[in-house]
Design a protein around this motif. Structure first.
Motif, PDB file in Angstrom:
ATOM      1  N   THR A 186      -6.166   1.206  -1.031  1.00  0.00           N
ATOM      2  CA  THR A 186      -5.043   0.770  -0.245  1.00  0.00           C
ATOM      3  C   THR A 186      -4.304   1.978   0.271  1.00  0.00           C
ATOM      4  N   PRO A 187      -4.614   2.731   1.250  1.00  0.00           N
ATOM      5  CA  PRO A 187      -3.906   3.913   1.586  1.00  0.00           C
ATOM      6  C   PRO A 187      -2.623   3.596   2.238  1.00  0.00           C
ATOM      7  N   GLU A 188      -2.651   2.661   3.178  1.00  0.00           N
ATOM      8  CA  GLU A 188      -1.278   2.340   3.581  1.00  0.00           C
ATOM      9  C   GLU A 188      -0.048   2.102   2.548  1.00  0.00           C
ATOM     10  N   ARG A 189      -0.290   1.857   1.229  1.00  0.00           N
ATOM     11  CA  ARG A 189       0.683   1.472   0.336  1.00  0.00           C
ATOM     12  C   ARG A 189       1.522   2.892   0.194  1.00  0.00           C
ATOM     13  N   TYR A 190       0.872   3.892   0.682  1.00  0.00           N
ATOM     14  CA  TYR A 190       1.687   5.373   0.525  1.00  0.00           C
ATOM     15  C   TYR A 190       2.407   5.553   1.814  1.00  0.00           C
ATOM     16  N   PRO A 191       3.383   6.471   1.954  1.00  0.00           N
ATOM     17  CA  PRO A 191       4.270   6.775   0.531  1.00  0.00           C
ATOM     18  C   PRO A 191       4.760   5.520   0.007  1.00  0.00           C
ATOM     19  N   VAL A 192       5.004   5.288  -0.994  1.00  0.00           N
ATOM     20  CA  VAL A 192       5.641   4.079  -1.797  1.00  0.00           C
ATOM     21  C   VAL A 192       7.104   4.379  -1.379  1.00  0.00           C
ATOM     22  N   LYS A 193       7.507   2.896  -1.187  1.00  0.00           N
ATOM     23  CA  LYS A 193       8.937   2.786  -0.813  1.00  0.00           C
ATOM     24  C   LYS A 193       9.196   1.832  -1.729  1.00  0.00           C
ATOM     25  N   LEU A 194      10.604   1.778  -2.195  1.00  0.00           N
ATOM     26  CA  LEU A 194      11.411   0.690  -3.111  1.00  0.00           C
ATOM     27  C   LEU A 194      11.588  -0.379  -2.239  1.00  0.00           C
ATOM     28  N   LYS A 195      11.168  -1.438  -2.742  1.00  0.00           N
ATOM     29  CA  LYS A 195      11.655  -2.876  -2.322  1.00  0.00           C
ATOM     30  C   LYS A 195      13.283  -2.957  -2.235  1.00  0.00           C
TER      31      LYS A 195
END
Ligand code: SF4
Length: 344
Positions: free
Chosen positions: A219-228
């Motif tokens: 799931t590369p599009e998960r990065y960069p991780v953003k806080l909900k």
């Protein structure tokens, strides 16, 4: 762990074959680097907008003012007019200030180091690094949002942004060497802009897929991780609309400190999960329904109760029309909910 030198060589080879053709850019590996004036101008414009939108502006600027000294000598109003449509006029003013510093203090020649560029008015860390790398082939770490995204994916960085930014910058630094630094910076930019896109990255066309931890994780599009975004809490409260014999409503000045501090308001209960519904005075209170209002940090359901009452106290009595004009939106909405005095 991704192999830094392998990624470098594969990405540079990809850039040699697939570099975007941009009007301000010299082709990969070109003997003569891109003109500093053109690199600087394009980078300032690209902070505002996309490549297709910036291109006609860039062509117009460089046709009217072919050198930084020409731009420095331009009338402010002409430059502002030519900038119209690019937004943020402060940038255009900074652009002129920088051009005049280069023309006036550096003989029309841009400084050729990152530190020298950074000392120019309106030139920030990103622009200084980009011009140093692309125009002067200096080993500068050029990090924008595209580069941050590529780094976050290559290394599957779990720290959410913005806290991850220093880490992403350090990771990008590992790739910077004296070998083709300008092409490296542009290769990363091109990868981020055309392949490692924010949404739906084209991993099938990516030259470094086999080194990418984000891709390996599925799931590369998960990065960069953003806080909900934190959910806004919900509160409830009561607003008391007291109307005197002249059809005026009782308003109260709110305490200086706290929400809507120092402003006029209606008398209210506390605003909480379980507000105290005791009215300020005993009267024949009638329920007028409720209004919803959203503040930055919470949302509110305010139940409006109305009565004919004119108690003594620290109240300012205003007719509905002037009260509405004086009240913050939440209370104006509550007053509207109360209805017209004649009908109450
Ligand atoms: Fe980006 Fe996919 Fe390439 Fe990884 S494999 S760098 S996620 S495009």
């Amino acid at each position: 762990m991704p192999d830094v030198s392998l990624i470098r060589s594969e990405l540079l080879a990809w850039y040699d074959a697939h570099a975007r053709s941009l009007v301000w850019r010299a082709p990969p590996g070109a003997e003569g680097r891109s003109e500093p004036y053109r690199v600087w101008l394009s980078e300032v414009m690209l902070q505002q907008t996309t490549t297709p939108h910036a291109t006609p502006y860039f062509l117009n600027f460089t046709a009217r003012w072919p050198t930084v000294s020409d731009l420095a000598a331009a009338e402010d109003a002409d430059v502002m007019a030519a900038w119209a449509g690019l937004g943020y006029y402060a940038r255009a003013r900074n652009l002129l200030a920088c051009a005049r510093a280069v023309a006036g203090e550096h003989g029309g020649v841009f400084p050729d180091t990152e530190a020298g560029l950074l000392a120019l008015p309106g030139v920030g860390a990103y622009t200084a690094a980009a011009v140093a790398a692309i125009a002067f082939d200096r080993a500068a770490n050029v990090v924008d949002g595209n580069v941050e995204r590529v780094m976050a994916r290559l290394f599957a960085v779990e720290t959410p942004v913005p806290a991850a930014r220093p880490e992403l910058k350090r990771l990008a630094e590992r790739f910077v060497t004296d070998c083709r630094p300008g092409d490296w910076a542009q290769a990363l930019m091109d990868l981020g802009a055309t392949v490692c896109r924010p949404k739906s990255p084209l991993c099938g066309s990516c030259p470094v897929t086999n080194q990418c931890l984000g891709f390996a994780g599925g799931t590369p599009e998960r990065y960069p991780v953003k806080l909900k975004k934190a959910e806004r809490p919900h509160r409830k409260g009561f607003a008391w609309v007291m109307i005197d014999g002249q059809g005026r409503a009782a308003l109260q000045r709110r305490p200086d400190k706290g929400l809507l501090g120092g402003m006029l308001g209606l008398p209210t209960s506390d605003w909480s999960a379980e507000p105290d519904g005791s009215p300020p005075v005993a009267a024949d209170w009638r329920e007028a329904g409720a209004i919803e209002h959203v503040f930055t940090h919470f949302s509110l359901t305010l139940t409006v109760r109305v009565a004919h009452a004119a108690p003594d106290g620290d109240y300012e009595w205003r007719d509905f029309e002037t009260a509405r004009a004086a009240l913050p939106t939440v209370f104006a909405k509550a007053l509207d909910r109360a209805g017209e005095p004649a009908l109450i």
